[in-house]
Every structure is written in structure tokens, then in C-alpha cells.
Design a protein around this motif. Structure first.
Motif, PDB file in Angstrom:
ATOM      1  N   THR A  83       6.800  -2.875  -4.324  1.00 39.87           N
ATOM      2  CA  THR A  83       5.481  -3.038  -4.928  1.00 39.87           C
ATOM      3  C   THR A  83       4.417  -2.700  -3.881  1.00 39.87           C
ATOM      4  OG1 THR A  83       5.472  -5.399  -4.370  1.00 39.87           O
ATOM      5  CG2 THR A  83       6.279  -4.797  -6.555  1.00 39.87           C
ATOM      6  N   PRO A  84       4.438  -1.481  -3.338  1.00 40.81           N
ATOM      7  CA  PRO A  84       3.513  -1.125  -2.268  1.00 40.81           C
ATOM      8  C   PRO A  84       2.071  -1.064  -2.763  1.00 40.81           C
ATOM      9  CG  PRO A  84       4.594   0.840  -3.095  1.00 40.81           C
ATOM     10  CD  PRO A  84       5.269  -0.331  -3.768  1.00 40.81           C
ATOM     11  N   ASP A  85       1.140  -1.068  -1.821  1.00 40.43           N
ATOM     12  CA  ASP A  85      -0.266  -0.858  -2.180  1.00 40.43           C
ATOM     13  C   ASP A  85      -0.444   0.525  -2.797  1.00 40.43           C
ATOM     14  OD1 ASP A  85      -0.418  -3.206  -0.696  1.00 40.43           O
ATOM     15  OD2 ASP A  85      -2.275  -2.636   0.324  1.00 40.43           O
ATOM     16  N   SER A  86       0.314   1.505  -2.283  1.00 39.05           N
ATOM     17  CA  SER A  86       0.199   2.890  -2.731  1.00 39.05           C
ATOM     18  C   SER A  86       1.477   3.622  -2.367  1.00 39.05           C
ATOM     19  CB  SER A  86      -0.993   3.574  -2.051  1.00 39.05           C
ATOM     20  OG  SER A  86      -0.892   3.481  -0.630  1.00 39.05           O
ATOM     21  N   LEU A  87       1.709   4.763  -3.014  1.00 36.08           N
ATOM     22  CA  LEU A  87       2.859   5.582  -2.641  1.00 36.08           C
ATOM     23  C   LEU A  87       2.678   6.138  -1.237  1.00 36.08           C
ATOM     24  CD1 LEU A  87       3.561   7.499  -5.985  1.00 36.08           C
ATOM     25  CD2 LEU A  87       4.748   5.513  -5.059  1.00 36.08           C
ATOM     26  N   ALA A 112      14.742  -2.379  -2.983  1.00 33.04           N
ATOM     27  CA  ALA A 112      14.601  -3.457  -3.963  1.00 33.04           C
ATOM     28  C   ALA A 112      14.913  -4.819  -3.341  1.00 33.04           C
ATOM     29  CB  ALA A 112      15.464  -3.174  -5.187  1.00 33.04           C
ATOM     30  N   CYS A 113      15.713  -5.624  -4.025  1.00 32.91           N
ATOM     31  CA  CYS A 113      15.951  -6.992  -3.585  1.00 32.91           C
ATOM     32  C   CYS A 113      16.821  -7.071  -2.333  1.00 32.91           C
ATOM     33  CB  CYS A 113      16.560  -7.804  -4.709  1.00 32.91           C
ATOM     34  SG  CYS A 113      15.523  -7.814  -6.197  1.00 32.91           S
ATOM     35  N   PHE A 311      20.891  -8.123  -2.992  1.00 36.48           N
ATOM     36  CA  PHE A 311      21.412  -7.187  -3.982  1.00 36.48           C
ATOM     37  C   PHE A 311      20.322  -6.903  -5.010  1.00 36.48           C
ATOM     38  CE2 PHE A 311      22.971 -11.534  -4.284  1.00 36.48           C
ATOM     39  CZ  PHE A 311      22.413 -11.981  -5.477  1.00 36.48           C
ATOM     40  N   GLY A 312      20.224  -5.642  -5.418  1.00 33.79           N
ATOM     41  CA  GLY A 312      19.184  -5.301  -6.376  1.00 33.79           C
ATOM     42  C   GLY A 312      19.267  -3.863  -6.833  1.00 33.79           C
ATOM     43  N   ALA A 313      18.132  -3.338  -7.306  1.00 27.72           N
ATOM     44  CA  ALA A 313      18.080  -1.997  -7.888  1.00 27.72           C
ATOM     45  C   ALA A 313      18.628  -0.965  -6.921  1.00 27.72           C
ATOM     46  CB  ALA A 313      16.645  -1.650  -8.277  1.00 27.72           C
ATOM     47  N   GLY A 314      19.270   0.001  -7.512  1.00 25.37           N
ATOM     48  CA  GLY A 314      19.828   1.077  -6.681  1.00 25.37           C
ATOM     49  C   GLY A 314      21.198   1.569  -7.109  1.00 25.37           C
ATOM     50  N   LEU A 315      22.157   0.750  -7.333  1.00 29.97           N
ATOM     51  CA  LEU A 315      22.201  -0.682  -7.026  1.00 29.97           C
ATOM     52  C   LEU A 315      22.536  -0.858  -5.556  1.00 29.97           C
ATOM     53  CD1 LEU A 315      24.207  -1.676 -10.188  1.00 29.97           C
ATOM     54  CD2 LEU A 315      21.884  -2.375  -9.739  1.00 29.97           C
TER      55      LEU A 315
END
Length: 332
Positions: A83-87, A112-113, A311-315
Motif C-alpha cells: 500500500t505505497p504512497d505511490s508507484l 504482501a504479508c 505468507f500472503g499474495a504471490g503466493l
């Protein structure tokens, strides 16, 4: 031979605004009873008029104070975030500018996580080779800004927060805190995704960049974690002549209390050996592990063998085994 690597300071931050399950029930069809039964979450924190880099700066300032350092003594800043401020520019570059770390280089990691695990592992390599002395590693998420609050299956889980550590190289091998690690990606872009940006379909004056909200297939995530993560942990321990019962503490990704309970059962460990903050913070994605780590380090208990697992998105998933008994909290 490379340097030994140790954690010299830690900190975390969560926004002031507390959002209860009852608050969410006012804007979507859900209830406190349902959320607690399915996730274990009672409250979470939402950042209001505060972005990811702002939370990172608060963590950076706390860690620098604790380590008795100035920002100019940092060689590297890594921020793990989805969730960055910007790309671009990176959130890490924004943090570097805001704290005046004029001698550092900086970049973001998106895992991700599992982001803090990947970022800490990366920073440890930079420090161990001896070319750089100190790194600031932060995981921070403003998940609230990426939620679709009509999607009750996802929105009720997430909160905002940040946590991080400073790691240093040392000539004293007895200071070594990093024991072992294992990072993996089981590539699947559909189970969890956020911020997808579609390509152009035509050249048109009305074109404008747009992205999607966070999405997860909760059942698929649950099945993946149950099938893969306990075995991943057991294999890492086995490779280091250890078993789960040797662990003093597990600091897992704060995904869902029910999921953590399942992992505990599979590892045959009591839940009290798992550090959790999801009950009050919600799922803070990559930030949950460093928030918990800071809380554990500040308790002053001399835990020795601690496993961080994300563990998270990607996965994407991974674990780092630490000896935190050597951590010295100054109380600053």
C-alpha cells in the motif's frame, strides 16, 4: 568471512483511530459476533489523513532514538509494503527524505504479508557482506485505503500499522541473531490481488489510470496456509536439527486468529507460544510480524529461539529463525 548480524532496535506504530466491529456493521452487512467468531478480531486501527510513509517515519524516529543513532548513520532503508504512497518514487525514498538519511540508499519490497520476512532477509545479506553497516527495515500498510467496503469477506479483516527494526553488522560472532531462513513463492496471481492496473484498450483522450481494490479468495487462502505453511516450518526446523517444540515463540503473520490456531495444532504447540496482536490490530498485512516482534522484544523476556513466519499474495511465504536472547533493550 562475513559479519555477524544483530537487531539493535525495534519499534511499531498504529494510528489513533480505533474501528470496532460494530463500527463496520454500520456500513456493511456484518456483526461483531460474526467477525469475532470467524477471525478473532475485535478492533483495528485506520489511518485518517495519514499515509504509509507517515507511519514509516514514526517507526524510523523511534528506532533511531532507541539505537542512539542519527539518520545519517543509516546505510540502507527498505520498506515492505503493498500500500505505497505511490508507484514511484518508492515509499522508502520518501521516508529517507523525511528523516534526512542523506547517506543511505533505499527501495521498497512488495511481497504482501510476507513482506517483512523478505525485506529483513534482503537487508541481512547487505549487512553481512560488510559493505554496509546499518539497515532500517520497516513494514507498513495503509490497508484501509485499498479496501472495498462493500466486500465484507475482506474488509472486516484489515487494519493499518507499521513496525520495523535496525540491524547492524558486528565483528563479534557471539552477537549473531540470524540462525536460518527459507523463502518461497508458489506463483498464483488470482488468489489475492490488489491495485491491478489494466492495459490500454485504445488511445483516447479520456484514458486515465485506474486500479482495483483489494481482493482475496478466503477459502483458497485458508486451504493454502493449512496445506503448505506447517510443512514449510517443519522442513526449515528439520534442516537445522530442530523440532517445533524447540521453539520458544512463533511470530506468525497476523492473518486470522482461527488460522493461527490451526497452525498451532499442526505443529503440536500450545497457542501461548504464538505471539498475536490480530485481536486488537486486525490483519495489518506485512506489518503484523514486526509489530509483534517489537512487542515481544519490549517485554524483556529472554526468549531464545523465535520463528518469524509470513505468507500472503504471490503466493509468497517464508520464515526466519532468530536468537533474540541477545537483544539489549535500552528503554529509550
Amino acid at each position: 568471512m562475513g559479519k555477524a548480524v544483530k537487531i539493535t532496535a525495534s519499534a511499531h506504530y498504529v494510528p489513533e483511530r480505533i474501528v470496532t466491529n460494530n463500527d463496520l456493521s454500520q456500513i456493511m452487512e456484518t456483526s461483531d459476533k460474526w467477525i469475532q467468531a470467524h477471525t478473532g478480531i475485535r478492533t483495528r486501527h485506520f489511518a485518517i489523513d495519514e499515509n504509509t510513509s507517515d507511519m514509516c517515519v514514526k517507526v524510523a524516529e523511534k528506532t533511531l532514538k532507541e539505537a542512539d543513532l542519527t539518520s545519517s548513520e543509516l546505510d540502507l532503508i527498505i520498506v515492505a509494503t503493498i500500500t505505497p504512497d505511490s508507484l514511484t518514487p518508492s515509499t522508502a525514498a520518501r521516508v529517507q527524505q523525511k528523516i534526512g538519511a542523506n547517506k543511505a540508499f533505499s527501495f521498497d519490497i512488495s511481497a504482501a504479508c510476507a513482506g517483512f520476512i523478505f525485506a529483513l532477509s534482503t537487508a541481512e545479506k547487505f549487512i553481512r557482506n560488510g559493505n554496509y553497516k546499518r539497515a532500517l527495515v520497516i513494514a507498513a500498510e495503509t490497508n484501509s485505503k485499498m479496501m472495498d467496503f462493500k466486500d465484507r469477506t475482506s474488509a472486516v479483516f484489515f487494519g493499518d500499522g507499521a513496525g520495523g527494526v535496525i540491524i547492524e553488522g558486528t565483528e563479534n560472532s557471539e552477537d549473531e541473531m540470524f540462525i536460518a531462513e527459507n523463502l518461497k513463492t508458489q506463483a498464483d496471481a488470482e488468489v489475492i490481488h490488489s491495485g491491478q492496473i489494466p492495459p490500454l484498450s485504445r488511445i483516447d483522450a479520456e484514458n486515465y489510470p485506474r486500479l482495483d481494490a483489494f481482493y482475496q479468495n478466503g477459502h483458497a487462502v485458508f486451504d493454502f496456509v493449512n496445506a503448505v505453511i506447517p510443512r514449510h516450518i517443519q522442513n526449515l526446523l528439520k534442516d537445522n536439527s530442530l523440532v517445533p517444540q524447540d521453539l520458544d515463540l512463533v511470530i506468525p503473520h497476523q492473518a486470522n486468529l482461527r488460522l493461527i490456531e490451526k497452525i498451532a495444532v499442526q505443529l503440536q504447540l500450545p497457542l501461548k507460544r504464538f505471539a498475536t496482536n490480530i485481536e486488537t490490530n486486525g490483519n495489518t498485512s506485512s506489518a503484523g510480524i514486526p509489530i509483534s516482534l517489537d512487542e515481544v522484544l519490549k517485554q524483556g523476556q529472554k526468549k531464545k529461539l523465535v520463528l518469524l513466519t509470513g505468507f500472503g499474495a504471490g503466493l509468497a511465504y517464508g520464515s526466519i529463525l532468530l536468537d533474540i536472547s541477545k537483544f539489549k533493550y535500552t528503554g529509550k
